[in-house]
Write a protein that holds these residues in place. Structure first.
Motif, PDB file in Angstrom:
ATOM      1  N   LYS A 101       0.835  -1.200   0.000  1.00  0.00           N
ATOM      2  CA  LYS A 101       0.000   0.000   0.000  1.00  0.00           C
ATOM      3  C   LYS A 101       0.882   1.267   0.000  1.00  0.00           C
ATOM      4  CE  LYS A 101      -3.864  -2.211   2.480  1.00  0.00           C
ATOM      5  NZ  LYS A 101      -4.796  -2.048   3.617  1.00  0.00           N
ATOM      6  N   TYR A 159     -12.337  -2.123  -3.317  1.00  0.00           N
ATOM      7  CA  TYR A 159     -12.863  -2.175  -1.957  1.00  0.00           C
ATOM      8  C   TYR A 159     -14.393  -2.154  -1.925  1.00  0.00           C
ATOM      9  CZ  TYR A 159      -8.243  -1.675   0.246  1.00  0.00           C
ATOM     10  OH  TYR A 159      -6.955  -1.894   0.699  1.00  0.00           O
ATOM     11  N   HIS A 169     -16.646  -3.012   1.014  1.00  0.00           N
ATOM     12  CA  HIS A 169     -16.653  -2.150   2.198  1.00  0.00           C
ATOM     13  C   HIS A 169     -17.432  -0.846   1.982  1.00  0.00           C
ATOM     14  CE1 HIS A 169     -13.848  -4.784   4.136  1.00  0.00           C
ATOM     15  NE2 HIS A 169     -12.917  -4.589   3.230  1.00  0.00           N
ATOM     16  N   PHE A 172     -15.627   3.714   7.245  1.00  0.00           N
ATOM     17  CA  PHE A 172     -14.260   4.104   6.868  1.00  0.00           C
ATOM     18  C   PHE A 172     -14.004   4.013   5.364  1.00  0.00           C
ATOM     19  CE2 PHE A 172     -14.204  -0.391   8.120  1.00  0.00           C
ATOM     20  CZ  PHE A 172     -13.566  -0.985   7.035  1.00  0.00           C
ATOM     21  N   GLU A 209     -12.304   7.086   3.700  1.00  0.00           N
ATOM     22  CA  GLU A 209     -10.923   7.166   4.191  1.00  0.00           C
ATOM     23  C   GLU A 209     -10.027   6.117   3.495  1.00  0.00           C
ATOM     24  OE1 GLU A 209      -9.254   6.069   8.561  1.00  0.00           O
ATOM     25  OE2 GLU A 209     -11.249   6.963   8.522  1.00  0.00           O
ATOM     26  N   LEU A 210     -10.613   4.931   3.314  1.00  0.00           N
ATOM     27  CA  LEU A 210      -9.896   3.811   2.703  1.00  0.00           C
ATOM     28  C   LEU A 210      -9.543   4.137   1.247  1.00  0.00           C
ATOM     29  CD1 LEU A 210      -9.055   0.867   3.217  1.00  0.00           C
ATOM     30  CD2 LEU A 210     -11.387   0.158   2.636  1.00  0.00           C
ATOM     31  N   ARG A 224      -1.676 -14.592   3.769  1.00  0.00           N
ATOM     32  CA  ARG A 224      -2.468 -13.912   4.818  1.00  0.00           C
ATOM     33  C   ARG A 224      -1.801 -14.093   6.187  1.00  0.00           C
ATOM     34  NH1 ARG A 224      -6.664 -10.324   3.813  1.00  0.00           N
ATOM     35  NH2 ARG A 224      -7.553 -10.998   5.787  1.00  0.00           N
ATOM     36  N   THR A 261      -5.438  -8.004  10.366  1.00  0.00           N
ATOM     37  CA  THR A 261      -5.756  -6.712   9.735  1.00  0.00           C
ATOM     38  C   THR A 261      -5.358  -5.542  10.633  1.00  0.00           C
ATOM     39  OG1 THR A 261      -7.611  -7.745   8.610  1.00  0.00           O
ATOM     40  CG2 THR A 261      -7.656  -5.343   8.764  1.00  0.00           C
ATOM     41  N   ARG A 269       2.635  -7.005   9.085  1.00  0.00           N
ATOM     42  CA  ARG A 269       1.957  -5.936   9.836  1.00  0.00           C
ATOM     43  C   ARG A 269       2.454  -5.876  11.280  1.00  0.00           C
ATOM     44  NH1 ARG A 269      -3.869  -7.536   7.233  1.00  0.00           N
ATOM     45  NH2 ARG A 269      -3.872  -6.088   5.468  1.00  0.00           N
ATOM     46  N   VAL A 322      -4.636   0.420  11.930  1.00  0.00           N
ATOM     47  CA  VAL A 322      -5.383  -0.381  10.946  1.00  0.00           C
ATOM     48  C   VAL A 322      -5.507   0.331   9.599  1.00  0.00           C
ATOM     49  CG1 VAL A 322      -7.720   0.375  11.643  1.00  0.00           C
ATOM     50  CG2 VAL A 322      -7.391  -1.908  10.683  1.00  0.00           C
ATOM     51  N   GLY A 323      -5.559   1.650   9.635  1.00  0.00           N
ATOM     52  CA  GLY A 323      -5.695   2.412   8.389  1.00  0.00           C
ATOM     53  C   GLY A 323      -4.421   2.417   7.564  1.00  0.00           C
ATOM     54  N   ASN A 367      -1.818  -0.165   7.234  1.00  0.00           N
ATOM     55  CA  ASN A 367      -1.306  -1.495   7.591  1.00  0.00           C
ATOM     56  C   ASN A 367      -0.479  -2.147   6.487  1.00  0.00           C
ATOM     57  OD1 ASN A 367      -3.404  -2.136   5.938  1.00  0.00           O
ATOM     58  ND2 ASN A 367      -4.514  -3.414   7.405  1.00  0.00           N
ATOM     59  N   HIS A 387      -1.877  -5.343   1.303  1.00  0.00           N
ATOM     60  CA  HIS A 387      -3.168  -5.987   1.027  1.00  0.00           C
ATOM     61  C   HIS A 387      -2.886  -7.370   0.468  1.00  0.00           C
ATOM     62  CE1 HIS A 387      -7.165  -6.829  -0.516  1.00  0.00           C
ATOM     63  NE2 HIS A 387      -6.541  -7.312  -1.569  1.00  0.00           N
ATOM     64  N   GLY A 388      -3.739  -8.333   0.795  1.00  0.00           N
ATOM     65  CA  GLY A 388      -3.642  -9.666   0.197  1.00  0.00           C
ATOM     66  C   GLY A 388      -5.020 -10.277   0.071  1.00  0.00           C
TER      67      GLY A 388
HETATM   68  P1  IDP Z   1      -7.706  -7.063   5.115  1.00  0.00           P
HETATM   69  O1  IDP Z   1      -6.955  -5.953   4.411  1.00  0.00           O
HETATM   70  O2  IDP Z   1      -6.877  -7.671   6.214  1.00  0.00           O
HETATM   71  O3  IDP Z   1      -8.276  -8.072   4.169  1.00  0.00           O
HETATM   72  P2  IDP Z   1     -10.378  -5.929   5.397  1.00  0.00           P
HETATM   73  O4  IDP Z   1     -11.327  -6.230   6.521  1.00  0.00           O
HETATM   74  O5  IDP Z   1     -10.719  -6.442   4.036  1.00  0.00           O
HETATM   75  O6  IDP Z   1      -8.937  -6.380   5.870  1.00  0.00           O
HETATM   76  O7  IDP Z   1     -10.272  -4.337   5.332  1.00  0.00           O
HETATM   77  C1  IDP Z   1      -9.645  -3.705   4.243  1.00  0.00           C
HETATM   78  C2  IDP Z   1      -8.757  -2.594   4.748  1.00  0.00           C
HETATM   79  O8  IDP Z   1      -9.557  -1.589   5.316  1.00  0.00           O
HETATM   80  C3  IDP Z   1      -7.797  -3.006   5.867  1.00  0.00           C
HETATM   81  O9  IDP Z   1      -6.596  -3.558   5.399  1.00  0.00           O
HETATM   82  C4  IDP Z   1      -7.581  -1.701   6.605  1.00  0.00           C
HETATM   83  O10 IDP Z   1      -6.482  -0.972   6.031  1.00  0.00           O
HETATM   84  C5  IDP Z   1      -8.852  -0.937   6.345  1.00  0.00           C
HETATM   85  N1  IDP Z   1      -9.691  -0.938   7.554  1.00  0.00           N
HETATM   86  C6  IDP Z   1     -10.328  -1.992   8.116  1.00  0.00           C
HETATM   87  N2  IDP Z   1     -11.007  -1.624   9.218  1.00  0.00           N
HETATM   88  C7  IDP Z   1     -10.775  -0.295   9.349  1.00  0.00           C
HETATM   89  C8  IDP Z   1     -11.210   0.676  10.309  1.00  0.00           C
HETATM   90  O11 IDP Z   1     -11.950   0.388  11.255  1.00  0.00           O
HETATM   91  N3  IDP Z   1     -10.763   1.960  10.107  1.00  0.00           N
HETATM   92  C9  IDP Z   1      -9.943   2.310   9.055  1.00  0.00           C
HETATM   93  N4  IDP Z   1      -9.529   1.414   8.142  1.00  0.00           N
HETATM   94  C10 IDP Z   1      -9.934   0.143   8.289  1.00  0.00           C
END
Ligand code: IDP
Length: 148
Positions: A9, A49, A52, A57, A60-61, A85, A91, A102, A109-110, A112, A115-116
């Motif tokens: 990322k 994404y 989601h 979020f 923001e994502l 993974r 995550t 990670r 978490v924002g 991290n 991605h996979g």
């Molecule tokens: P993953 O990347 O481990 O598969 P997902 O649940 O698919 O996780 O979420 C996608 C991405 O969204 C995460 O890698 C993370 O960067 C972001 N994300 C997940 N939950 C939150 C949150 O509560 N706040 C901000 N970003 C989040």
């Protein structure tokens, strides 16, 4: 052979972690079959994404993943989807074990780092979203017989 989509990322690119991350998957014994540094468009981010979309979020994502270049990759190997993974870690870096990507490099978490794909279905979907067929190569490495 199983394939997965992995992506460093924008935070990982800015923090000079592309080499470290590629190195971990190479050392593990997986094979890189596609890779490119690219800027994700708003449209591609929203597609990638899509699951989601209703989350608070989401905005923001999308803003974060389009904030700078990413390094998109396709990796091949036995059980590469689930093993990648595990190597990425949970995550939320608060819960990612030390030794995982990670766990070793991320705090929030924002941001991290990586991605996979989380399932065979998302791997196919994400590979097709990011790569054209001609951008992937198929080749044998002689050392694979020493791994599998
Ligand atoms: P993953 O990347 O481990 O598969 P997902 O649940 O698919 O996780 O979420 C996608 C991405 O969204 C995460 O890698 C993370 O960067 C972001 N994300 C997940 N939950 C939150 C949150 O509560 N706040 C901000 N970003 C989040």
């Amino acid at each position: 052979m199983e394939k997965t989509f992995l992506m460093v990322k924008p935070d990982g690119v800015q923090r000079n972690l592309i080499g470290e991350i590629v190195s971990r998957f190479e050392s593990k014994g997986f094979t890189l079959v596609g890779g490119k540094l690219m800027q994700i468009s708003q449209e591609l981010a929203e597609q990638h994404y899509g699951e989601h979309k209703e989350r608070p979020f989401f905005g923001e994502l999308v803003e974060f993943i389009t904030s700078g270049p990413v390094f998109a990759m396709v990796w091949e190997g036995e059980n590469v989807i689930s093993t990648a993974r595990l190597m990425m870690g949970a995550t939320n870096p608060k819960e990612s074990a030390p030794g995982t990507i990670r766990g070793d490099f991320a705090v929030t978490v924002g941001k991290n780092i990586i991605h996979g794909s989380d399932s065979p279905e998302s791997a196919v979907r994400e590979i097709n979203l990011f790569f054209k067929e001609e951008e992937l190569v198929s080749y044998d490495k002689s050392m694979v017989s020493w791994i599998n």
